[in-house]
Design an enzyme around this catalytic site. Structure first.
Site, short mmCIF file in Angstrom:
data_model
loop_
_atom_site.label_atom_id
_atom_site.label_comp_id
_atom_site.label_asym_id
_atom_site.label_seq_id
_atom_site.Cartn_x
_atom_site.Cartn_y
_atom_site.Cartn_z
CG ASP A 30 -43.43 -32.96 58.58
OD1 ASP A 30 -42.95 -31.85 58.32
OD2 ASP A 30 -44.31 -33.51 57.88
CB ILE A 31 -48.55 -34.16 59.44
CG1 ILE A 31 -49.85 -34.90 59.66
CG2 ILE A 31 -48.49 -33.54 58.05
CD1 ILE A 31 -51.08 -34.00 59.67
CG ASN A 84 -38.21 -26.12 52.76
OD1 ASN A 84 -37.10 -26.32 52.30
ND2 ASN A 84 -39.04 -27.11 53.06
CD GLN A 91 -41.88 -20.25 54.57
OE1 GLN A 91 -41.27 -19.43 53.89
NE2 GLN A 91 -42.26 -20.02 55.81
CB SER A 92 -46.24 -25.72 52.17
OG SER A 92 -45.85 -26.49 53.28
CG HIS A 97 -41.52 -24.71 59.28
ND1 HIS A 97 -42.26 -23.73 58.65
CD2 HIS A 97 -41.28 -25.66 58.34
CE1 HIS A 97 -42.46 -24.07 57.38
NE2 HIS A 97 -41.87 -25.23 57.17
CG HIS A 99 -38.40 -29.28 57.50
ND1 HIS A 99 -39.49 -30.08 57.27
CD2 HIS A 99 -38.70 -28.08 56.95
CE1 HIS A 99 -40.41 -29.40 56.59
NE2 HIS A 99 -39.95 -28.18 56.39
P1 DGP Z 1 -42.63 -26.55 54.45
O1 DGP Z 1 -42.90 -27.20 53.12
O2 DGP Z 1 -41.17 -26.32 54.68
O3 DGP Z 1 -43.46 -25.33 54.67
O4 DGP Z 1 -43.03 -27.64 55.53
C1 DGP Z 1 -44.24 -27.70 56.17
C2 DGP Z 1 -44.30 -29.03 56.85
O5 DGP Z 1 -45.38 -29.00 57.75
C3 DGP Z 1 -44.54 -30.22 55.93
O6 DGP Z 1 -43.42 -31.09 56.00
C4 DGP Z 1 -45.77 -30.91 56.48
C5 DGP Z 1 -45.93 -30.29 57.84
N1 DGP Z 1 -47.30 -30.12 58.27
C6 DGP Z 1 -48.28 -29.49 57.59
N2 DGP Z 1 -49.42 -29.49 58.30
C7 DGP Z 1 -49.14 -30.14 59.47
C8 DGP Z 1 -49.91 -30.45 60.62
O7 DGP Z 1 -51.10 -30.14 60.75
N3 DGP Z 1 -49.28 -31.13 61.61
C9 DGP Z 1 -47.97 -31.50 61.52
N4 DGP Z 1 -47.44 -32.17 62.54
N5 DGP Z 1 -47.21 -31.20 60.45
C10 DGP Z 1 -47.79 -30.53 59.44
#
Ligand code: DGP
Length: 111
Positions: A30-31, A84, A91-92, A97, A99
């Site tokens: 995760d970023i 999420n 959920q963004s 996905h 976690h």
């Molecule tokens: P959610 O809130 O459950 O939809 O989690 C989305 C996750 O995705 C959040 O923890 C940050 C991660 N994320 C968003 N953009 C990127 C990206 O470009 N690269 C990576 N590795 N993770 C990302």
């Protein structure tokens, strides 16, 4: 799916820090990690969320979660698996996905 961030990561168009990959799924860091281990596991096929996905996909992801947590050494210490979903689930990214969070004691309820 066009303009889906995780589809673009799955295809390799956007780079990611990969933890596991096969023909069906990709796992990457995760970023914005919320724990020492914070990995996202996605199916390469696009599903908006877990409600759209079929049981075979979820079962396959479950089998890969087992591999990943063992490989990352959190199978015995424990981990949190979070999916999420929708607005209240915060959920963004609208591509299913999971976690996988570990490497520290996880508080409940989450902040
Ligand atoms: P959610 O809130 O459950 O939809 O989690 C989305 C996750 O995705 C959040 O923890 C940050 C991660 N994320 C968003 N953009 C990127 C990206 O470009 N690269 C990576 N590795 N993770 C990302």
């Amino acid at each position: 799916m066009e303009n889906c961030l995780f589809c673009r990561i799955a295809s390799g168009e956007i780079p990611s820090n990969k933890v596991y990959e096969d023909e069906k799924v990709l796992a990457f860091r995760d970023i914005d990690p919320q724990a020492p281990v914070h990995v996202l596991l996605i199916p390469k096929q696009h599903f908006n969320d877990i409600l759209e996905a079929d049981g075979e996909t979820i079962a396959y992801m479950h089998s890969v979660v087992k591999l990943i947590v063992k490989d990352l050494g959190i199978d015995e210490s424990g981990f949190r698996l979070v999916v999420n979903t929708g607005a209240d689930g915060m959920q963004s990214v609208k591509h299913l996905h999971m976690h996988i969070l570990g490497g520290r004691s996880m508080q409940w309820p989450p902040g």
